[in-house]
Write a protein that holds these residues in place. Structure first.
Motif, PDB file in Angstrom:
ATOM      1  N   ILE A  73      39.386  44.318  38.619  1.00 42.50           N
ATOM      2  CA  ILE A  73      40.494  43.856  38.854  1.00 42.50           C
ATOM      3  C   ILE A  73      41.884  44.062  39.546  1.00 42.50           C
ATOM      4  O   ILE A  73      42.694  43.264  40.977  1.00 42.50           O
ATOM      5  CB  ILE A  73      41.124  42.882  37.192  1.00 42.50           C
ATOM      6  N   ASN A  74      42.205  44.940  39.016  1.00 42.19           N
ATOM      7  CA  ASN A  74      43.809  45.421  39.875  1.00 42.19           C
ATOM      8  C   ASN A  74      43.603  46.125  41.335  1.00 42.19           C
ATOM      9  O   ASN A  74      44.078  45.560  41.931  1.00 42.19           O
ATOM     10  CB  ASN A  74      43.782  47.320  38.768  1.00 42.19           C
ATOM     11  N   GLU A  77      43.125  42.150  43.446  1.00 46.57           N
ATOM     12  CA  GLU A  77      44.820  41.728  43.084  1.00 46.57           C
ATOM     13  C   GLU A  77      45.330  42.120  44.034  1.00 46.57           C
ATOM     14  O   GLU A  77      46.173  41.116  44.670  1.00 46.57           O
ATOM     15  CB  GLU A  77      44.897  41.536  41.887  1.00 46.57           C
ATOM     16  N   ARG A  78      45.032  43.271  43.883  1.00 45.46           N
ATOM     17  CA  ARG A  78      46.357  44.235  44.953  1.00 45.46           C
ATOM     18  C   ARG A  78      45.902  43.592  46.209  1.00 45.46           C
ATOM     19  O   ARG A  78      46.643  43.780  47.158  1.00 45.46           O
ATOM     20  CB  ARG A  78      46.643  45.372  44.414  1.00 45.46           C
ATOM     21  N   ASN A  81      46.199  39.745  46.813  1.00 46.35           N
ATOM     22  CA  ASN A  81      47.049  38.996  46.238  1.00 46.35           C
ATOM     23  C   ASN A  81      46.756  37.772  45.892  1.00 46.35           C
ATOM     24  O   ASN A  81      47.618  36.696  46.138  1.00 46.35           O
ATOM     25  CB  ASN A  81      48.265  38.607  47.704  1.00 46.35           C
ATOM     26  N   GLN A  82      45.451  37.796  45.779  1.00 45.78           N
ATOM     27  CA  GLN A  82      45.085  36.297  44.246  1.00 45.78           C
ATOM     28  C   GLN A  82      44.748  36.764  43.102  1.00 45.78           C
ATOM     29  O   GLN A  82      43.701  37.433  43.171  1.00 45.78           O
ATOM     30  CB  GLN A  82      44.032  36.043  45.479  1.00 45.78           C
ATOM     31  N   PRO A  83      45.317  35.790  42.071  1.00 43.90           N
ATOM     32  CA  PRO A  83      44.739  36.220  41.039  1.00 43.90           C
ATOM     33  C   PRO A  83      43.084  35.701  40.676  1.00 43.90           C
ATOM     34  O   PRO A  83      43.018  35.116  41.071  1.00 43.90           O
ATOM     35  CB  PRO A  83      45.659  35.447  39.895  1.00 43.90           C
ATOM     36  N   THR A  84      42.554  36.435  39.391  1.00 44.39           N
ATOM     37  CA  THR A  84      41.766  36.416  39.289  1.00 44.39           C
ATOM     38  C   THR A  84      41.144  35.168  37.896  1.00 44.39           C
ATOM     39  O   THR A  84      40.608  35.304  37.543  1.00 44.39           O
ATOM     40  CB  THR A  84      40.725  37.930  39.030  1.00 44.39           C
ATOM     41  N   SER A 155      38.127  31.733  40.151  1.00 40.83           N
ATOM     42  CA  SER A 155      39.119  32.196  40.682  1.00 40.83           C
ATOM     43  C   SER A 155      39.008  34.250  41.021  1.00 40.83           C
ATOM     44  O   SER A 155      39.241  34.052  41.657  1.00 40.83           O
ATOM     45  CB  SER A 155      40.509  32.762  39.892  1.00 40.83           C
ATOM     46  N   SER A 159      39.529  35.218  45.353  1.00 37.72           N
ATOM     47  CA  SER A 159      39.876  36.399  45.273  1.00 37.72           C
ATOM     48  C   SER A 159      38.441  37.208  45.983  1.00 37.72           C
ATOM     49  O   SER A 159      38.486  37.997  46.810  1.00 37.72           O
ATOM     50  CB  SER A 159      40.143  37.231  43.937  1.00 37.72           C
TER      51      SER A 159
END
Ligand SMILES: Cc1cc2nc3c(=O)[nH]c(=O)nc-3n(C[C@H](O)[C@H](O)[C@H](O)COP(=O)(O)OP(=O)(O)OC[C@H]3O[C@@H](n4cnc5c(N)ncnc54)[C@H](O)[C@@H]3O)c2cc1C
Length: 348
Positions: A73-74, A77-78, A81-84, A155, A159
């Motif tokens: 996830i880290n 998301e990096r 730039n989209q939250p999960t 989400s 992502s």
């Protein structure tokens, strides 16, 4: 660089596509986003250690899945730039009485040495439960598993799709026949797999979740997931004191996603049982089609038509999906895998 076509963009296809694209392969995903897509409808609980299921191959997969989640996830998301929606607020597991609680505590904490990622495991009195989740029933004792987590399926897919595109892949909203596709074909069609291939035999269960709101400030964004008695569980679904409770399990040949009034009434009744002192305002019922294969063990391997199939992720597909993506991408790139994928290619 190799060419891959992936048919089906739920968690299985999306995760494989993301990991392959990250390695620099040419990747195209076709997904027609059927109503009832399991990933979209999922509750997203990531807590495999509390299960009583004894199948070792399944456990290795979901254990590795939960272990991989935070780093996966880290990075995702990096990259995007989209939250999960991933959070690790722990899991409250309720039990009928103190004796069952003690047995469960011993069973769950015995897994800690091999799974340090599950964090601490503690017994909770009824008062502890009340303090942690104020409107939840205080009728049952519990065990708290610190590492229990939750992901938002919708989400996560958004992502992953962004991640595929960011790494040069393509994502097309199309209905395709896998035998018409280019390159190595990966068939991840979930419940709809039988449209083109009989083997491995994929069946599905219809599963319903009741989404509701409490008329009290219950901080649903940050509460732990609740594993209730039997198969029942409760998850917070965001702000505004919103929760979902589920699920029903209905083996079916049908693909209907119309909610059943009978099941809705049953889930509402269950919600009242777990939140006895608060008014419950029903929102909607979501319906997903959960794909299963033989022994409820995911299938990962080639079928007779030389198509690589990943299916049958069952009730823990969001837990296993990311690590399956990593492992399949390593395998199809000719690299060593951490899991022995031959364990899941049981097709004869
Ligand atoms: C209500 C519910 C709650 C759940 N809760 C949890 C949970 O708490 N924790 C957990 O780990 N798991 C949970 N699961 C299980 C998990 O959601 C599933 O195992 C997983 O999502 C299955 O993913 P999949 O990619 O195999 O299938 P799906 O997500 O169903 O995706 C298959 C996709 O393939 C597409 N497709 C099919 N045929 C074609 C074609 N010919 N061309 C193009 N596209 C095609 C479909 O349209 C669909 O989008 C839950 C499932 C449900 C239904």
């Amino acid at each position: 660089m190799k060419e891959f076509t992936i048919v089906g963009g739920g968690i299985a296809g999306a995760s494989i596509a993301y990991h392959l694209a990250k390695k620099g392969h040419s990747v195209t995903v076709f997904d027609r986003f059927d109503q009832g897509q399991a990933t979209f409808a999922s509750a997203g609980i990531i807590c495999p250690w509390t299960s009583q299921r004894r199948n070792k191959k399944w456990y290795r997969l979901v254990q590795e899945g939960a272990r991989y989640y935070p780093a996966f996830i880290n990075e995702l998301e990096r990259t995007t730039n989209q939250p999960t929606g991933y959070k690790q607020n722990g899991a409250i597991c309720l039990f009928k009485d103190d004796r069952i609680q003690q047995l469960a505590y011993e069973r769950i904490s015995a897994k800690q040495a091999d799974s340090p990622e599950m964090g601490s495991v503690t017994k909770m009195s009824k008062e502890d439960v009340k303090a942690m989740h104020p409107f939840l029933t205080d009728y049952y004792p519990a065990v708290f598993v610190e590492g229990g987590g939750q992901i938002d399926g919708e989400s996560l897919l958004t992502s992953l799709k962004k991640g595929v595109l960011a790494h040069g892949g393509k994502w097309l909203t199309d209905d395709v026949d896998p035998s018409d596709c280019e390159g190595t074909v990966i068939y991840t069609a979930g419940a709809w797999a039988r449209e083109f291939h009989d083997q491995p035999a994929v069946r599905h269960q219809r599963a319903e979740l009741l989404h509701f709101q409490l008329d009290k400030d219950a901080n649903s964004a940050d509460t732990p997931v609740v594993m209730g008695l039997g198969p029942m569980y409760i998850v917070g679904t965001g702000a505004d004191n919103s929760f979902a409770i589920g699920t029903t399990h209905e083996k079916t040949e049908a693909f209907s996603v119309t909610p059943s009034q009978e099941n809705k009434a049953y889930l509402h009744h269950e919600a009242e049982r777990y939140f006895p002192d608060v008014a419950i305002d029903d929102h909607h019922v979501s319906v997903g089609l959960r794909p299963f294969t033989r022994d409820s063990l995911p299938f990962i391997g080639y079928n007779d038509d030389n198509i690589y199939v990943v299916n049958g992720l069952g009730s823990t597909g969001l837990t296993a999906g990311p690590v399956i993506g990593r492992e399949v991408a390593d395998f199809l790139s000719g690299e060593d895998t951490s899991l022995d994928l031959a364990d899941y290619g049981y097709y004869e």
